[in-house]
Write a protein that holds these residues in place. Structure first.
Motif, PDB file in Angstrom:
ATOM      1  N   GLU A   1       0.628  -1.346  -0.176  1.00  0.00           N
ATOM      2  CA  GLU A   1      -0.061   0.029   0.036  1.00  0.00           C
ATOM      3  C   GLU A   1       0.791   1.438   0.265  1.00  0.00           C
ATOM      4  O   GLU A   1       0.402   2.288  -0.471  1.00  0.00           O
TER       5      GLU A   1
ATOM      6  N   TRP B   1       0.057  -5.739  16.654  1.00  0.00           N
ATOM      7  CA  TRP B   1      -0.534  -4.620  15.791  1.00  0.00           C
ATOM      8  C   TRP B   1      -1.338  -5.127  14.802  1.00  0.00           C
ATOM      9  O   TRP B   1      -1.110  -5.828  14.106  1.00  0.00           O
ATOM     10  N   TRP B   2      -2.386  -4.324  14.266  1.00  0.00           N
ATOM     11  CA  TRP B   2      -3.164  -4.649  13.284  1.00  0.00           C
ATOM     12  C   TRP B   2      -4.392  -3.539  12.925  1.00  0.00           C
ATOM     13  O   TRP B   2      -4.494  -2.780  13.785  1.00  0.00           O
ATOM     14  N   GLY B   3      -4.714  -3.755  11.757  1.00  0.00           N
ATOM     15  CA  GLY B   3      -6.096  -2.926  11.333  1.00  0.00           C
ATOM     16  C   GLY B   3      -5.847  -1.439  10.980  1.00  0.00           C
ATOM     17  O   GLY B   3      -6.797  -0.911  10.594  1.00  0.00           O
ATOM     18  N   PHE B   4      -4.400  -0.898  10.974  1.00  0.00           N
ATOM     19  CA  PHE B   4      -4.605   0.523  10.647  1.00  0.00           C
ATOM     20  C   PHE B   4      -4.684   0.629   9.130  1.00  0.00           C
ATOM     21  O   PHE B   4      -4.657   1.738   8.756  1.00  0.00           O
TER      22      PHE B   4
ATOM     23  N   MET C   1      -5.471  -1.967   5.017  1.00  0.00           N
ATOM     24  CA  MET C   1      -6.187  -2.972   4.669  1.00  0.00           C
ATOM     25  C   MET C   1      -5.315  -4.233   4.648  1.00  0.00           C
ATOM     26  O   MET C   1      -5.650  -5.424   5.051  1.00  0.00           O
TER      27      MET C   1
ATOM     28  N   PHE D   1      -5.031  -6.486   8.039  1.00  0.00           N
ATOM     29  CA  PHE D   1      -6.365  -7.012   8.590  1.00  0.00           C
ATOM     30  C   PHE D   1      -6.209  -8.351   9.048  1.00  0.00           C
ATOM     31  O   PHE D   1      -7.165  -8.559   9.975  1.00  0.00           O
ATOM     32  N   ASP D   2      -5.338  -9.203   8.433  1.00  0.00           N
ATOM     33  CA  ASP D   2      -5.473 -10.519   8.903  1.00  0.00           C
ATOM     34  C   ASP D   2      -4.588 -10.740  10.035  1.00  0.00           C
ATOM     35  O   ASP D   2      -3.907 -12.106   9.931  1.00  0.00           O
ATOM     36  N   MET D   3      -4.591 -10.065  10.981  1.00  0.00           N
ATOM     37  CA  MET D   3      -3.628 -10.340  12.102  1.00  0.00           C
ATOM     38  C   MET D   3      -4.049 -11.556  13.067  1.00  0.00           C
ATOM     39  O   MET D   3      -5.384 -11.676  13.161  1.00  0.00           O
TER      40      MET D   3
END
Lengths: 465, 432
Positions: free
Chosen positions: A209, A327-330, A332, A335-337
């Motif tokens: 990204e 850490w995750w979700g910040f 796309m 997302f799959d943490m």
């Protein structure tokens, strides 16, 4: 890698080379590739020197060696900046500082593969944003070390968390962000005096990204396929540059030095290690194929939130994954943490690393490793303290190309050692003493051994009465 | 009597039992037996105690609590039960993927919505972020707005993290007003902290004038006000001290200015961020203002937080200030216990740290029946497999508003898919 002599920095080597460089620029034809290479290699070389120290004898500790081994009620002797001996029967020597560590733990110094200390220092003022030359997709010519501000108070707080070495990387806006630098976490007023002697440079690459987001409206890349085309174009140029440079050794005209291509060619020659910011499993697989196409190695993926999906592939390629505990979700691609990412990568036989990417996180990598360890134990991946410590010591040392010098408590290695108040995998534990090359650089209970950077003088905690 | 032991969730889980188990636990009568219960009220810590949950309500708690024959028993084996944890400052239900704007509803650029902005109607009960955090012991949260174009972020909602099927997710709408006076929000006000503070004071003065002259206002016979009708209406609850005004501040001078709002307008103040709060601990205590802080914030990350230190929480607590712990990272609300544990490692007493993630949050936002364990309340509690503030501890059992939570999230499903051995592509592996 060159062998290291702590007492004699490599500056003496650098000087003749510098002369060569000047001579080369005047009489280009008279100079070959060899002088170019020498000059590049020795530019900005380390001036690090370990502090003098008496021998240190720590006894009755629980010792986690970093290589998967654990010793109970054991002793360790540090002498001449090196680990002299470790074991239950190790004795003290005359003149040693003796420390009783009953109920305490000893581990190797913590190593972070992913830091931006010094390049995004505190305070985070506009004029301190020196971590990312986000002006073009390929900035392989920049070196993170030329942005490092040694006065970043974050170095000291990291030291209090037991961190003795770290890799400082450029940011991830670019396909190729530039060279990283590995430093010893010692107070200094020049980065050269922190530079880990003999450690190879890294090259920061980034998938996904970030490059798309930053350059999508600035001429590209705009898509993931655009990213990959961008890497390939750069590697083609690098291979060509390398070929011409090597031909120059046979007597033909060498190409004019090109900093970008010099860095990329350094990777193709195996001298510079690739550290690749990449989240998704499919993209990591793409990057491994890219490395095959151009015959280089990905030393470590960074962030690697989906590493658990391709642990076998990482193991087969001998590629490490530097990961967060949670850490995750910040964005796309994050997302799959799964909480169990790190132990799942370990279980696949790959090299698992806990990294920080954060001035806060680097202070407690031991807690992050603890979270990863506990997550694994709950699903039957029963890795204990002895393995979990390797995620922040041995494995990062391997990924930075410094494992023969540090990262485990094996005899003859640098005495980079932490004494903890208790198990480092408890939230209540503090690093009590931190040794770098045998010298006590930080002591939780002795203010004279708590360094203060120039910046902090007279501004921090001035309200304390 | 069903004797179900959850002593070893790993084995249980891999054997596929836990699913059966949560089914069984949905019986109406549940006894958590032999637990160490942190009541967070006058009863203190009850050792070797039993807690009975009947139709989602705590009906008995204590050493001598009689276990009815029909009860499903959870053997606690001395493990700790605490009230459910409450995140005092989150974007839970308002933000799914931070960088994907159309999954983020926490802020607005609509100039008509300053103080009047109310996140309540945007809360998404089915957010994966909620799922991920509830199975780790976060039972409730404040879903807060963040600043868009104004120093006022707007009004927050109190939510539970359980299933939305049985109970409305928002347990209390418009539970607090959020504003900010920091270097960053000063830029929204024109570039000076003084402008940011003027904006807040003018809005409060105008809201008073609005209340005094509403008939004129409705006839359009009143002077122009600094905010919209919605803004003025929203600020009434702040002026009446029905809800707290939460002001993001960092440096001591910002804190001192915010404290003046208590004296001048009679607001109930909560300071958020407040890295230099320890410098004014006594003044904050005197103003009866609570503080929401991140115990890990020790870097001088800007010129407004040069005084950041790890014992901020301990120093404030010592001065008698009510502290709430949170760091605003909603995806990892679950790390609240790690933050609290670090505060303890830096001098905060353990019970105070637990209060800071449960009881103090409930008190600050007026959430009755939460943050402590009382007979007669709906069960919102957690049975932990170790010290609740340890980084290696997990929640074994979670109740939210009387619901026994299935310990599953998108994250655990992904994990189970990739932990299983399979010759088929993973897409055919569907963990239940």
């Amino acid at each position: 890698m060159e062998s290291i002599n702590n007492s004699r920095p490599l500056l003496s080597l650098a000087k003749p080379c510098l002369a060569t460089l000047i001579a080369c620029s005047l009489f280009m034809t008279a100079c070959g590739k060899q002088e170019n290479d020498e000059a590049a290699k020795e530019a900005f070389s380390s001036t690090y020197q370990a502090l003098e120290s008496a021998p240190v004898f720590i006894q009755n500790a629980t010792i986690l060696l970093g290589n998967g081994e654990k010793l109970n009620e054991a002793n360790i002797l540090l002498k001449d900046g090196k680990i002299e001996a470790v074991g239950k029967r190790v004795k003290s020597v005359k003149g040693a500082i003796e420390i009783d560590a009953t109920g305490k733990y000893v581990t190797p110094g913590v190593i972070d593969t992913h830091s931006h200390l010094g390049v995004y220092p505190s305070p985070g003022t506009r004029s301190h944003r020196d971590g990312n030359e986000a002006v073009a997709p390929v900035t392989a010519d920049v070196w993170a070390e030329h942005s490092v501000w040694p006065q970043d108070p974050g170095f000291i707080t990291a030291l209090a968390g037991g961190v003795t070495s770290m890799q400082i990387l450029p940011g991830s806006a670019n396909l190729f962000g530039g060279r990283s630098v590995t430093v010893k976490n010692v107070p200094a007023h020049t980065y050269q005096a922190m530079k880990f002697p003999g450690a190879p440079h890294g090259l920061k690459m980034a998938c996904g990204e970030n490059p798309k987001r930053v350059y999508g409206d600035k001429g590209g890349p705009q898509t993931r396929m655009g990213n990959v085309a961008g890497y390939r174009r750069a590697w083609i140029d690098a291979a060509d540059y390398l070929k011409k440079s090597e031909a120059a050794a046979e007597g033909s005209e060498p190409p004019k030095r090109d900093l970008k291509l010099e860095t990329l060619a350094g990777v193709l020659k195996g001298e510079i290690l690739v550290h690749n910011h990449c989240y998704r499993a499919d993209e990591m697989a793409t990057m491994l194929d890219l490395a095959k196409e151009f015959d280089y190695k990905v030393t470590s993926f960074h962030h690697a939130i989906e590493a658990y999906k391709i642990g076998d592939l990482l193991a087969a390629n001998d590629t490490c994954a530097s990961m967060w505990a949670d850490w995750w979700g910040f964005k796309m691609e994050a997302f799959d943490m799964v909480r169990e990412n790190i132990p799942m990568v370990e279980a696949a036989g790959a090299c698992a690393i806990v990294h920080s990417d954060s001035g806060k996180g680097i202070q407690r990598l031991h807690q992050e490793a603890a979270k990863a360890m506990a997550s694994g134990q709950r699903v039957g991946l029963d890795y204990d303290e002895a393995t979990a410590i390797s995620w922040i010591t041995q494995n990062p040392a391997k990924a930075l190309g410094i494992l023969e010098h540090t990262g485990t408590l094996e005899e003859g290695k640098m005495a980079d050692v932490v004494l903890w108040s208790d198990s480092p995998f408890s939230v209540y534990t503090h690093a009590e003493k931190v040794f770098v090359d045998g010298a006590l650089i930080y002591d939780r209970f002795d203010e004279s051994k708590q360094p203060v950077t120039d910046f902090s003088l007279g501004v921090l905690n001035f309200g304390a009465e | 009597m069903n004797n179900i032991s959850i002593k070893n969730p790993i084995r249980v889980f891999l054997a596929g039992f836990l699913i059966v188990l949560s089914g069984a636990l949905n019986a109406e009568l549940i006894a958590i037996k032999g637990a160490t219960i942190y009541t967070q009220n006058d009863q203190g810590i009850l050792k070797n105690a039993t807690l009975i949950i009947e139709d989602g309500e705590i009906t008995a708690m204590g050493k001598g609590a009689r276990i009815p024959g029909s009860a499903t028993i959870i053997e606690a084996d001395g493990k700790i039960v605490t009230p459910g944890l409450i995140d005092p400052y989150s974007y839970l239900g308002l933000e799914e993927i931070s960088l994907e704007a159309n999954t983020v509803d926490k802020r607005t650029e609509n100039k008509k919505h300053g103080a009047g902005f109310d996140v309540t109607s945007a809360v998404n009960p089915y957010s994966t972020v909620i799922m991920t955090n509830r199975i780790e012991g976060i039972t409730h949260a404040i879903a807060a707005p963040s600043n868009g174009h104004s120093v006022f972020a707007g009004q927050a909602a109190a939510i539970h993290l359980g299933s939305a099927k049985d109970a409305e997710t928002v347990i209390k709408p418009r539970v607090a007003m959020f504003a900010s006076v920091t270097g960053w929000t000063a830029t929204l006000a024109g570039g000076s902290r003084a402008s940011a503070m003027l904006d807040i004071r003018e809005a409060l003065l105008d809201a008073q004038a609005y209340a005094d002259n509403q008939a004129d206002y409705d006839k359009a016979a009143m002077r122009e006000l600094s905010g919209s009708r919605l803004d003025m209406q929203a600020l009434q609850a702040v002026l009446n001290a029905d809800i707290p005004l939460i002001v993001n501040v960092s440096r001591a001078s910002e804190i001192r200015q915010a404290l003046k709002l208590v004296k001048d307008f009679g607001v109930r103040l909560i300071l958020a961020g407040a890295q230099e709060a320890w410098m004014l601990a006594d003044e904050i205590a005197a103003a009866d203002a609570a503080v929401i802080l991140d115990p890990l914030a020790n870097l001088p990350s800007s010129f407004e937080s040069l005084g950041s230190r790890l014992d901020n929480a301990a120093l404030l607590h010592k001065a008698g200030v009510s502290i709430l712990i949170g760091d605003g990272d909603s995806h990892n609300s679950r790390n609240q216990k790690q933050l609290a544990g670090n505060a303890v490692a830096n001098g905060l007493p353990m019970t105070a740290a637990l209060d800071a993630i449960s009881k103090n949050v409930a008190n600050a936002y007026g959430l009755d029946g939460l943050g402590e364990l009382n007979v007669g309340d709906k069960a919102s509690l957690v049975l932990w497999d170790g010290d609740p503030l340890e980084v290696t501890t997990y929640a074994d059992v979670v109740f939210i508003e009387g619901q026994n939570i299935a310990m599953q999230s998108r994250s655990t499903l992904l994990r189970d898919r990739y932990l299983q051995k399979s010759d088929l592509p993973r897409a055919f592996v569907k963990p239940q």
